[in-house]
Design an enzyme around this catalytic site. Structure first.
Site, mmCIF file in Angstrom:
data_model
loop_
_atom_site.group_PDB
_atom_site.id
_atom_site.type_symbol
_atom_site.label_atom_id
_atom_site.label_comp_id
_atom_site.label_asym_id
_atom_site.label_seq_id
_atom_site.Cartn_x
_atom_site.Cartn_y
_atom_site.Cartn_z
ATOM 1 N N ARG A 1 22.726 0.299 -67.546
ATOM 2 C CA ARG A 1 21.843 -0.053 -66.704
ATOM 3 C C ARG A 1 22.578 -0.224 -64.883
ATOM 4 N NH1 ARG A 1 18.166 -4.256 -68.992
ATOM 5 N NH2 ARG A 1 18.941 -5.574 -67.339
ATOM 6 N N TYR B 1 4.679 4.566 -44.656
ATOM 7 C CA TYR B 1 4.592 5.383 -45.508
ATOM 8 C C TYR B 1 3.678 4.376 -46.121
ATOM 9 C CZ TYR B 1 6.057 7.834 -49.701
ATOM 10 O OH TYR B 1 6.053 7.964 -50.754
ATOM 11 N N ASP C 1 12.631 1.265 -43.133
ATOM 12 C CA ASP C 1 12.893 2.817 -43.969
ATOM 13 C C ASP C 1 13.225 3.951 -42.997
ATOM 14 O OD1 ASP C 1 12.196 5.129 -45.039
ATOM 15 O OD2 ASP C 1 10.401 4.944 -46.396
ATOM 16 N N LYS D 1 14.579 12.907 -50.311
ATOM 17 C CA LYS D 1 14.180 14.070 -49.872
ATOM 18 C C LYS D 1 15.669 14.725 -49.253
ATOM 19 C CE LYS D 1 10.274 12.851 -49.354
ATOM 20 N NZ LYS D 1 9.389 11.047 -48.840
HETATM 21 C C1 LIG Z 1 9.160 10.398 -49.712
HETATM 22 C C2 LIG Z 1 8.983 8.795 -48.538
HETATM 23 C C3 LIG Z 1 9.052 7.449 -49.991
HETATM 24 C C4 LIG Z 1 9.778 7.232 -50.916
HETATM 25 O O1 LIG Z 1 10.013 8.404 -50.985
HETATM 26 P P1 LIG Z 1 9.458 8.609 -53.125
HETATM 27 O O2 LIG Z 1 11.149 9.568 -54.148
HETATM 28 O O3 LIG Z 1 8.610 9.574 -53.131
HETATM 29 O O4 LIG Z 1 9.399 7.586 -54.143
HETATM 30 C C5 LIG Z 1 9.777 6.402 -48.741
HETATM 31 N N1 LIG Z 1 9.494 6.866 -47.502
HETATM 32 C C6 LIG Z 1 9.105 7.290 -46.898
HETATM 33 C C7 LIG Z 1 9.595 7.692 -45.166
HETATM 34 C C8 LIG Z 1 9.140 9.192 -47.551
HETATM 35 O O5 LIG Z 1 8.493 9.821 -46.563
#
Ligand SMILES: *Cc1c(COP(=O)(O)O)cnc(C)c1O
Length: 396
Positions: free
Chosen positions: A58, A111, A183, A208
């Protein structure tokens, strides 16, 4: 070392893996110790905060640890941890830093699923939160309370792309004893050095650009030495983990991150400039455009721009909007972004402190790695279809 060199070398140890250039996909739950003595040593290291001591799958295998090491180097942080998705990273980091009775200031451009974590689950556990205008900079001080423990930033903001003055916000937050969580998915560590700008925890939706091929879900949180015990505790207690296949795909994506990002930047800007001159478009929200209200801040703090931005269309009929989306051939209609392919998706903001100032609908655009002239031609024919569908509405 320069970024390109770091991207090639970070987290790689061929000597540990039979000379293989890439750390292989290591799958496993149980990790065996060779002796009681070794077992006790590993347990002691783990108890001392070393989550890579190797007591259980884990906490990762060599594949996970390779990605963690690479992200620590790129973000310039103390430790990185991997999560099953970007959102899981956001939610778990917040949970680790907050207790009942605490207060969070979060950017109104956050987000939206992260806003949901704050206003739903964390609210149920007694955490209060307030949205602030992303352009507030040191003005957030007026909203700070004695129990404010976290200031949550995202720059540029999701969907609306406001650039935040992170150093100014961090100065105020730290003066009041609050953590700064960011973020940093849009810029990645290549285009924004979060730790250098006062951030305590930098989160990446590695789903992303880091993975970059729309084929994996993964989150990464990188933190300072001071934040580490809180982040590690929540990670461990909530049983957070990620798959080794996803970690492998992220490592593979990482090696070409700079090449891809630089191309997304130049193609995205080219498409944004073309859109800015179109009569159908009210505004283009792209921080690298001189017309963007946050352009000077972007130039001061960022090293580049990715392929994601928004436009506000002039008011139009529902039929015309449908004709636009349904006519696009090279832009897919779907969530997420940061893959090699272009996307366009309509959005409605849930802003409280900074309202959407345009009458027409918002469209978020991800410019992929296709030739930008082909993308422009595709948008051009979709605008023509949109105009044709709008005509009856205009003459009525
Ligand atoms: C897509 C996204 C997330 C979440 O990512 P996931 O892997 O889809 O959960 C968080 N913050 C931003 C700015 C995003 O565009």
């Amino acid at each position: 070392m320069q970024t390109n060199t770091r991207l090639v070398w970070a987290g790689r140890h061929p000597e540990r893996h039979g000379g293989l250039v890439n750390t292989p996909i290591c799958r496993g739950s149980t990790l065996l110790a060779g002796s009681l003595e070794e077992w006790r040593q590993k347990k002691a290291r783990h108890a001392g905060g070393d989550l890579r001591a190797g007591i259980y799958g884990r906490f990762g295998t060599p594949t996970h640890h390779a990605l963690q090491e690479a992200m620590e180097e790129l973000e310039g942080g103390h430790r990185s941890l991997l999560y099953s998705s970007g959102l899981a990273a956001c939610a778990n980091v917040l949970t680790g830093l907050l207790s009942a009775g605490d207060h969070v200031l979060y950017t109104d451009s956050v987000y939206s699923p992260t806003r949901q974590v704050l206003t739903s689950t964390l609210a149920r556990f007694g955490v209060e939160s307030t949205a602030y205008d992303p352009r507030a900079a040191e003005g957030i001080e007026a909203l700070i309370r004695p129990n404010t423990r976290v200031v949550y930033v995202e720059s540029p903001g999701s969907e609306t792309f406001e650039i935040q003055d992170i150093p100014a916000i961090a100065e105020v937050a730290h003066r009041h004893g609050a953590w700064v969580v960011m973020d940093n998915t849009w810029a990645t560590p290549l285009y924004f050095r979060a730790m250098d700008h006062g951030v305590d925890v930098s989160i990446q939706a590695a789903t992303k650009y880091i993975t970059g091929h729309s084929d994996a879900l993964l989150g990464v949180a990188t933190c300072t030495r001071d934040a580490w015990p809180h982040i590690a505790r929540a990670y461990e207690e909530f049983g957070q983990t990620a798959g080794p296949d996803e970690a492998y795909l992220a490592l593979r994506g990482l090696r070409s991150l700079k090449l891809r990002l630089d191309q997304h930047w130049s193609s995205g800007l080219r498409v944004a400039q073309w859109l800015e001159a179109r009569p159908e478009v009210e505004a283009v929200l792209h921080p690298a455009l001189p017309s963007h209200p946050g352009h000077a801040l972007w130039k001061r703090d960022f090293r580049g721009a990715c392929g994601l931005f928004s436009i506000a269309l002039k008011p139009l009929s529902e039929e015309a909007l449908a004709a636009f989306f349904d006519s696009l051939r090279l832009f897919g209609l779907g969530l997420s972004w940061g893959g090699y392919e272009s996307l366009a998706v309509p959005f409605e903001t849930q802003r409280q402190a900074a309202r959407w100032p345009y009458e027409g609908p918002g469209v978020r655009i991800h410019v992929g790695l296709e030739d930008p002239e082909d993308l422009i031609a595709d948008l051009g024919q979709a605008f023509r279809a949109m105009a044709a569908a709008n005509e009856p509405a205009l003459s009525a």
